[in-house]
Write a protein that holds these residues in place. Structure first.
Motif, PDB file in Angstrom:
ATOM      1  N   GLN A   1       0.828  -1.210   0.000  1.00  0.00           N
ATOM      2  CA  GLN A   1       0.000   0.000   0.000  1.00  0.00           C
ATOM      3  C   GLN A   1       0.861   1.258   0.000  1.00  0.00           C
ATOM      4  OE1 GLN A   1      -2.632  -0.396   3.366  1.00  0.00           O
ATOM      5  NE2 GLN A   1      -3.959  -1.901   2.344  1.00  0.00           N
ATOM      6  N   SER A   2       1.917   1.267   0.827  1.00  0.00           N
ATOM      7  CA  SER A   2       2.815   2.420   0.860  1.00  0.00           C
ATOM      8  C   SER A   2       3.553   2.577  -0.462  1.00  0.00           C
ATOM      9  CB  SER A   2       3.814   2.272   2.008  1.00  0.00           C
ATOM     10  OG  SER A   2       4.690   3.366   2.066  1.00  0.00           O
ATOM     11  N   TYR A   3       3.953   1.451  -1.051  1.00  0.00           N
ATOM     12  CA  TYR A   3       4.682   1.501  -2.318  1.00  0.00           C
ATOM     13  C   TYR A   3       3.774   1.939  -3.463  1.00  0.00           C
ATOM     14  CZ  TYR A   3       7.965   0.142  -5.974  1.00  0.00           C
ATOM     15  OH  TYR A   3       8.809   0.146  -7.058  1.00  0.00           O
ATOM     16  N   VAL A   4       2.516   1.525  -3.433  1.00  0.00           N
ATOM     17  CA  VAL A   4       1.558   1.964  -4.458  1.00  0.00           C
ATOM     18  C   VAL A   4       1.388   3.477  -4.427  1.00  0.00           C
ATOM     19  CG1 VAL A   4      -0.900   1.949  -5.051  1.00  0.00           C
ATOM     20  CG2 VAL A   4       0.307  -0.213  -4.703  1.00  0.00           C
ATOM     21  N   ILE A   5       1.296   4.062  -3.220  1.00  0.00           N
ATOM     22  CA  ILE A   5       1.210   5.519  -3.092  1.00  0.00           C
ATOM     23  C   ILE A   5       2.441   6.172  -3.722  1.00  0.00           C
ATOM     24  CG2 ILE A   5       1.177   7.439  -1.448  1.00  0.00           C
ATOM     25  CD1 ILE A   5      -0.427   5.640   0.444  1.00  0.00           C
ATOM     26  N   THR A   6       3.603   5.574  -3.500  1.00  0.00           N
ATOM     27  CA  THR A   6       4.835   6.091  -4.091  1.00  0.00           C
ATOM     28  C   THR A   6       4.777   6.066  -5.612  1.00  0.00           C
ATOM     29  OG1 THR A   6       6.155   5.376  -2.182  1.00  0.00           O
ATOM     30  CG2 THR A   6       7.325   5.715  -4.252  1.00  0.00           C
ATOM     31  N   LEU A   7       4.366   4.928  -6.179  1.00  0.00           N
ATOM     32  CA  LEU A   7       4.318   4.791  -7.635  1.00  0.00           C
ATOM     33  C   LEU A   7       3.285   5.721  -8.267  1.00  0.00           C
ATOM     34  CD1 LEU A   7       4.590   0.910  -8.055  1.00  0.00           C
ATOM     35  CD2 LEU A   7       6.377   2.611  -8.439  1.00  0.00           C
ATOM     36  N   ILE A   8       2.164   5.937  -7.586  1.00  0.00           N
ATOM     37  CA  ILE A   8       1.100   6.768  -8.141  1.00  0.00           C
ATOM     38  C   ILE A   8       1.493   8.244  -8.167  1.00  0.00           C
ATOM     39  CG2 ILE A   8      -1.230   7.650  -7.639  1.00  0.00           C
ATOM     40  CD1 ILE A   8      -1.360   5.033  -9.007  1.00  0.00           C
ATOM     41  N   THR A   9       2.343   8.676  -7.251  1.00  0.00           N
ATOM     42  CA  THR A   9       2.630  10.106  -7.106  1.00  0.00           C
ATOM     43  C   THR A   9       4.020  10.514  -7.581  1.00  0.00           C
ATOM     44  OG1 THR A   9       3.382   9.717  -4.819  1.00  0.00           O
ATOM     45  CG2 THR A   9       1.063  10.306  -5.142  1.00  0.00           C
ATOM     46  N   CYS A  10       4.932   9.581  -7.824  1.00  0.00           N
ATOM     47  CA  CYS A  10       6.333   9.942  -8.027  1.00  0.00           C
ATOM     48  C   CYS A  10       6.616  10.636  -9.354  1.00  0.00           C
ATOM     49  CB  CYS A  10       7.224   8.701  -7.890  1.00  0.00           C
ATOM     50  SG  CYS A  10       6.960   7.465  -9.173  1.00  0.00           S
ATOM     51  N   LYS A  11       5.743  10.503 -10.346  1.00  0.00           N
ATOM     52  CA  LYS A  11       6.033  11.049 -11.681  1.00  0.00           C
ATOM     53  C   LYS A  11       5.351  12.376 -11.962  1.00  0.00           C
ATOM     54  CE  LYS A  11       6.852   6.424 -13.525  1.00  0.00           C
ATOM     55  NZ  LYS A  11       6.450   5.376 -14.497  1.00  0.00           N
ATOM     56  N   VAL A  12       4.781  12.985 -10.934  1.00  0.00           N
ATOM     57  CA  VAL A  12       4.141  14.295 -11.116  1.00  0.00           C
ATOM     58  C   VAL A  12       5.156  15.318 -11.614  1.00  0.00           C
ATOM     59  CG1 VAL A  12       3.018  16.199  -9.910  1.00  0.00           C
ATOM     60  CG2 VAL A  12       2.358  13.846  -9.397  1.00  0.00           C
ATOM     61  N   GLY A  13       6.372  15.260 -11.120  1.00  0.00           N
ATOM     62  CA  GLY A  13       7.381  16.243 -11.496  1.00  0.00           C
ATOM     63  C   GLY A  13       7.814  16.177 -12.942  1.00  0.00           C
ATOM     64  N   PHE A  14       7.533  15.067 -13.630  1.00  0.00           N
ATOM     65  CA  PHE A  14       7.958  14.913 -15.024  1.00  0.00           C
ATOM     66  C   PHE A  14       6.841  15.214 -16.022  1.00  0.00           C
ATOM     67  CE2 PHE A  14       9.953  11.161 -12.686  1.00  0.00           C
ATOM     68  CZ  PHE A  14      10.997  11.931 -12.191  1.00  0.00           C
ATOM     69  N   ALA A  15       5.648  15.531 -15.547  1.00  0.00           N
ATOM     70  CA  ALA A  15       4.462  15.576 -16.407  1.00  0.00           C
ATOM     71  C   ALA A  15       4.593  16.586 -17.540  1.00  0.00           C
ATOM     72  CB  ALA A  15       3.222  15.873 -15.566  1.00  0.00           C
ATOM     73  N   ALA A  16       4.966  17.838 -17.228  1.00  0.00           N
ATOM     74  CA  ALA A  16       5.037  18.879 -18.260  1.00  0.00           C
ATOM     75  C   ALA A  16       6.104  18.543 -19.298  1.00  0.00           C
ATOM     76  CB  ALA A  16       5.320  20.226 -17.618  1.00  0.00           C
ATOM     77  N   ALA A  17       7.270  18.079 -18.834  1.00  0.00           N
ATOM     78  CA  ALA A  17       8.359  17.757 -19.763  1.00  0.00           C
ATOM     79  C   ALA A  17       7.979  16.611 -20.683  1.00  0.00           C
ATOM     80  CB  ALA A  17       9.622  17.409 -18.974  1.00  0.00           C
ATOM     81  N   ASP A  18       7.358  15.564 -20.141  1.00  0.00           N
ATOM     82  CA  ASP A  18       7.035  14.382 -20.937  1.00  0.00           C
ATOM     83  C   ASP A  18       5.845  14.597 -21.862  1.00  0.00           C
ATOM     84  OD1 ASP A  18       9.076  13.216 -19.566  1.00  0.00           O
ATOM     85  OD2 ASP A  18       7.837  11.922 -18.321  1.00  0.00           O
ATOM     86  N   ALA A  19       4.855  15.377 -21.414  1.00  0.00           N
ATOM     87  CA  ALA A  19       3.601  15.463 -22.160  1.00  0.00           C
ATOM     88  C   ALA A  19       3.538  16.622 -23.128  1.00  0.00           C
ATOM     89  CB  ALA A  19       2.423  15.564 -21.176  1.00  0.00           C
ATOM     90  N   VAL A  20       4.152  17.747 -22.806  1.00  0.00           N
ATOM     91  CA  VAL A  20       3.885  18.989 -23.549  1.00  0.00           C
ATOM     92  C   VAL A  20       5.063  19.453 -24.389  1.00  0.00           C
ATOM     93  CG1 VAL A  20       2.908  21.309 -23.343  1.00  0.00           C
ATOM     94  CG2 VAL A  20       2.418  19.611 -21.578  1.00  0.00           C
ATOM     95  N   THR A  21       6.297  19.093 -24.024  1.00  0.00           N
ATOM     96  CA  THR A  21       7.473  19.649 -24.692  1.00  0.00           C
ATOM     97  C   THR A  21       7.456  19.413 -26.196  1.00  0.00           C
ATOM     98  OG1 THR A  21       8.821  19.379 -22.696  1.00  0.00           O
ATOM     99  CG2 THR A  21       9.980  19.615 -24.785  1.00  0.00           C
ATOM    100  N   GLY A  22       7.230  18.176 -26.614  1.00  0.00           N
ATOM    101  CA  GLY A  22       7.222  17.872 -28.048  1.00  0.00           C
ATOM    102  C   GLY A  22       6.168  18.656 -28.799  1.00  0.00           C
ATOM    103  N   LEU A  23       4.974  18.782 -28.222  1.00  0.00           N
ATOM    104  CA  LEU A  23       3.897  19.529 -28.876  1.00  0.00           C
ATOM    105  C   LEU A  23       4.245  21.015 -28.971  1.00  0.00           C
ATOM    106  CD1 LEU A  23       0.814  17.839 -27.160  1.00  0.00           C
ATOM    107  CD2 LEU A  23       1.846  17.287 -29.372  1.00  0.00           C
ATOM    108  N   LYS A  24       4.924  21.545 -27.959  1.00  0.00           N
ATOM    109  CA  LYS A  24       5.329  22.952 -27.983  1.00  0.00           C
ATOM    110  C   LYS A  24       6.393  23.206 -29.051  1.00  0.00           C
ATOM    111  CE  LYS A  24       2.900  25.396 -25.172  1.00  0.00           C
ATOM    112  NZ  LYS A  24       2.183  26.601 -25.645  1.00  0.00           N
TER     113      LYS A  24
END
Length: 533
Positions: free
Chosen positions: A302-325
């Motif tokens: 349960q603790s590890y699932v919380i980690t996996l669900i939240t750990c990639k928030v910091g990469f969202a803009a770079a991964d999702a929007v950079t190429g489109l921009k």
């Protein structure tokens, strides 16, 4: 996908008995004298030793055809994934809003939630047809049918026929179903690989998966975008320039739809599925779901699932929007796609190099060390986008050094990404209960994928909301048709991408401070904390 625990080896036939250590104890040879039995046992051992020597001389003996088939099936699986990745780039050239791009990003979710139906694929089948072929054959036929249908509708859905604007909702539904079928095919192929290959070569399954999916994605994304581009086709593939590329999305879908139909028929007719000990009986669908529930109730999980669900928030803009921009700033989408070609060897070699170091120690320590590097790459991407917008390239022509800088930046990002990827996979393999390893691994990998997908969707959704625009004719006029009717143009005072880039990086470092200690504690837990009683 869920895997059942292998049963101990037991001889299935007289042939196996006569070649095994129980040869002298079989009833047929009970009358033999001890010295005769010793001679026969020595002969049996000699036969076994000669087969071992033959296997060492030719490790792939008997498995070459199966490896080739697995590669083909994984390549086919990568085609719809590559096409799915190409559609956002096509939509960006049609001035589709980022909110609509966020809606389309839901098409990636089936691979993140396939655990929901993986137990059904694993436990329900027709034994006369084959455990894996019961799902593989109809699924691939449906993928081919979807592609053939979509080939005649995609021009209208993209708004290329001029009848209406792009239908993002319908595109999302169709490609979601396409990826749902591809994810189901992935479950079936993963399971079939375990019985299709001999035990000594079963490790080649992951290699076929990695190489095949990469090749399929390359064909469906990079090759398609290059051939679909009029500029690329005119410069490198034609003597007489025209206004269109060599292929259209509809034509490409039609071609691969036919390929899916033909190859599925050949696999159905020509490749038998051999029965294995794992295919006899089974725990059933409900028992597998209950097992998943027991795993999820573990405090460590349960603790590890919380980690996996939240750990990639910091990469969202770079991964999702950079190429489109970058495409929005004038970089041709086909050239941006072709920059991925030199990175493909890097993507293949990096996991092998990194795994030598990551798997020898505590994997999550490497994962935490690579995280700040990858977060800072988000800020570098934002600077790169700003520089691109200031260059004001004419007709999409950027200097060669510009593409070299993009390539180097992307390569550095891939190093950080693969350190984190290999480390997290190594930790999953380390903590997964061997008795239910397949189910355990599928659970952790699915949650990890989900933790990467939801921030991407949210990041795309909020780009427009965080962007401030004003009309040059009258600030009171809304940007769009109203501003154009008033004789003005819209100017961007605050770009939501830069706001998101900064916020995501700050959230990422805050996450490191708040959850880094928890991650280290999880890594140091005893193995018993990860096992179901």
């Amino acid at each position: 996908m869920p895997r059942r625990k292998r049963t101990p080896w037991v001889p299935d036939s007289e042939t196996e008995l006569d070649g095994g250590l129980s040869f002298a104890h079989s009833p047929f040879h009970a009358h033999l004298l001890p010295e005769d039995a010793q001679v026969l046992e020595a002969g049996a051992r000699l036969t076994e030793d000669s087969e071992v020597v033959a296997d060492l001389a030719d490790p792939l003996r008997g498995d070459r055809g199966s490896i080739a088939l697995l590669l083909l099936l994984y390549v086919l699986q990568g085609i719809p994934l590559g096409l799915t990745g190409a559609v956002p780039m096509i939509l960006s050239s049609r001035k589709v809003s980022y909110t609509e791009q966020a809606m389309f990003s839901f098409v990636y979710w089936p691979f993140s939630i396939k655990l929901l139906w993986a137990p059904i694929v694993d436990a329900a089948y027709f034994s006369s047809f084959g455990r894996r072929k019961s799902w593989l054959v109809p699924t691939q036929y449906l993928i081919g049918a979807f592609m053939l249908y979509l080939s005649g509708q995609v021009a209208r859905l993209l708004g290329d026929d001029g009848s209406e604007a792009a239908s993002i909702f319908t595109l999302t539904v169709v490609f979601f179903m396409l990826n749902f079928l591809a994810a189901t095919q992935d479950i079936a192929v993963d399971g079939w690989a375990l019985t299709m290959l001999s035990r000594r070569n079963v490790g080649y399954a992951s290699t076929c998966n990695s190489v095949g999916q990469t090749a399929g994605y390359f064909l469906g994304n990079i090759v398609f975008l290059a051939l679909e581009s009029a500029d690329f086709s005119n410069k490198f593939l034609r003597s007489t320039p025209t206004d269109t590329g060599l292929v259209t999305l509809g034509g490409f879908l039609w071609f691969w739809g036919i390929v899916f139909m033909v190859t599925t028929t050949l696999v159905w007719m020509l490749k038998p599925e051999k029965e294995s000990q794992d295919d006899r009986g089974g725990d059933g669908i409900m028992a597998t779901y209950k097992l998943l529930g027991d795993v999820v109730r573990l405090p460590s999980v349960q603790s590890y699932v919380i980690t996996l669900i939240t750990c990639k928030v910091g990469f969202a803009a770079a991964d999702a929007v950079t190429g489109l921009k970058l495409i929005e700033a004038g970089v041709p989408k086909e050239k941006l796609a072709l920059l991925g070609v030199p990175v493909v060897p890097l993507q293949i070699i990096l996991p092998f190099v990194i795994s030598k170091y990551v798997t020898r120690s505590q994997p999550l320590s490497f994962w935490l060390k690579a995280m700040p590097w990858r977060l800072l790459m988000g800020l570098i991407f934002a600077v790169l986008v700003y520089w691109t917008q200031q260059m004001h390239a004419v007709d999409g022509e950027f200097p060669l050094y510009y593409y070299a800088i993009i390539l180097i930046t992307y390569g550095l990002h891939q190093v950080a990404l693969y350190i984190m990827f290999v480390a997290i996979m190594a930790f999953h393999a380390k903590v997964s209960d061997p008795a239910i390893g397949g189910t355990y691994m599928t659970l952790l990998n699915t949650v990890s994928n989900l933790g990467g997908n939801w921030p991407v969707t949210v990041a795309l959704w909020f780009v427009d909301e965080l962007t401030w625009k004003s009309c040059s004719a009258d600030p009171k006029l809304a940007c769009g048709e109203e501003c154009a009717a008033g004789g003005g143009t819209c100017t961007t005072s605050v770009d939501g991408y830069y706001v998101e880039s900064l916020v995501c990086v700050l959230l990422g470092f805050a996450w490191l401070l708040l959850r880094g200690g928890t991650v280290r504690k999880l890594q140091n837990l005893p193995m018993s904390a990860w096992k179901v009683a």
